[in-house]
Enzyme design. Sequence first.
Site, PDB file in Angstrom:
ATOM      1  CE  LYS A  99     -11.064  -8.239  -0.907  1.00  0.00           C
ATOM      2  NZ  LYS A  99     -10.190  -7.942  -2.081  1.00  0.00           N
ATOM      3  CB  SER A 179      -8.575 -11.119  -2.769  1.00  0.00           C
ATOM      4  OG  SER A 179      -8.690  -9.766  -3.134  1.00  0.00           O
ATOM      5  CB  SER A 203      -8.588  -8.838  -6.034  1.00  0.00           C
ATOM      6  OG  SER A 203      -7.611  -9.816  -5.802  1.00  0.00           O
TER       7      SER A 203
END
Length: 508
Positions: A99, A179, A203
Amino acid sequence: MALPFLLTDCQTQSSYDQLNLEEITITELQQGYENGDFTIEDVTAAYLERIAEKDQSGPKLNSMLYINPLALDIAKEQDAELRDGQTRGPLHGIPVVLKDNIDTDDMPTTAGANVMAESVPDQDAFITQKLKDAGAIILGKANLSEWANFHSSFSSSGWSALGGQVNNPYDLTRNPCGSSAGSGAAASANMTVFAIGTETNGSITCPSSANGLVGIKPTVGLLSRSGIIPISHTQDTPGPMARTVTDAAIALGTMAGIDSSDAKTFESKEHYHTDYTQFLNPDGLQGKRIGLWTGSLGGHFRVDTLMHETARFLESQGATVVEIDKITQENVGSASFQVLLYEFKDGLNKYFASLGDDAPVKNMQELVDTTLSDPEEMRYFDHDLLIQSSEKGSLDSDEYQDALERMLRITREEGIDRVMDEHELDAIIGPTGGPAWKTDLTNGDNFAVSSSSPAAQSGYPNITVPMGYIDGLPVGISFFGRAWSEPVLLEIAYGFEQASKVRKAPQF
């Protein structure tokens, strides 16, 4: 600095389909390397080819922000090491995606924000280095909800000003959730073997559920957060997102360990393991007492039906399921929100300071000013949470200290710990989320089902596993429990996965 790492610059050399990489696991890849079925360079090139084909061309997934320009060079080095009888660790030659709020010293770390587009840290995050030490090949950085979805009064999960909107591989018109949206979409779509996400509240678990993955949100402190753009040092944690419980467990063990730069990890000293596969018991449901949190139901009748069917399935595999209506006696959502606002400002200011003279902004107020003056940033969303956070005081304030104490007390000893003691539970379950909603940049997200908050606010572990499908869209089941209970949660999650075999690859 220009962006030489953009995906469109990537050149690939091999074929994903010819190597039969669909749904391949870590163990199968390593057996293939050992048997000479393919090389690490072949596999790395094939994944890069698949990213170029599925992520950026035609109706695109849009899950990636950057490609590692060194990926193929590293693969060649690791092939040479294997020929010499050497291996770096349990992830030798295994491609992974991070990420893009996790620092890497060879690519930007942006949190999806335009202002961060050229911010390349001087060193890797602690977990990045752990993955490299274990032999993982970092293919690139995944798109995400900007600032890990803590930026606006409403937003669309998977949207960032820098990267645009991530799509769901099961239906490109639908949302990937959470997210860690790009991490979830990329791993589910077989563009990497596994991915790393981060969670403050939902998330990791929500995008894992919406993309048909296993996701592990560990106890806060099991994995280091140093070198990760923060929201909350009380609730933040990275974690693996993979297609199988085994792969997620392998990845978890490679990242665990004490980090002198993250004091929370000191608490894990007597609790962490470097090999979590030892807890994967196919009969892991036998004799377990599991609490079905009925408070997580009622948001979608078809999800409720699937959850009740799954509870009966758990019982058929030897578990006892008891219903619990409440985990906490009070709602601590407002307290958690205050904690996040205060810690976001404190954490971002410290992160910007860690970048030294190369920091694109020096503090939270500069970030707000820059963001509000950027037309692309303001095109859809107001970034009101950035403003609210910038107006908070220090962590010494009574408002913050009271909110933190209340949240942790009510969710821990008066919450999860109390309920598990009263009912003698090994774990608590609930639906992780509902089927993916249609992405809507005008109205934002449509969360109807979620069970992430108790584990997120307490800092306790949560593992989601595919539970079933509704109109072809995956829905996960969450297993959560006490602090440091990853071993028993993995045993239960693996037992469920092996008995149910729910996961199906998306077909775009």
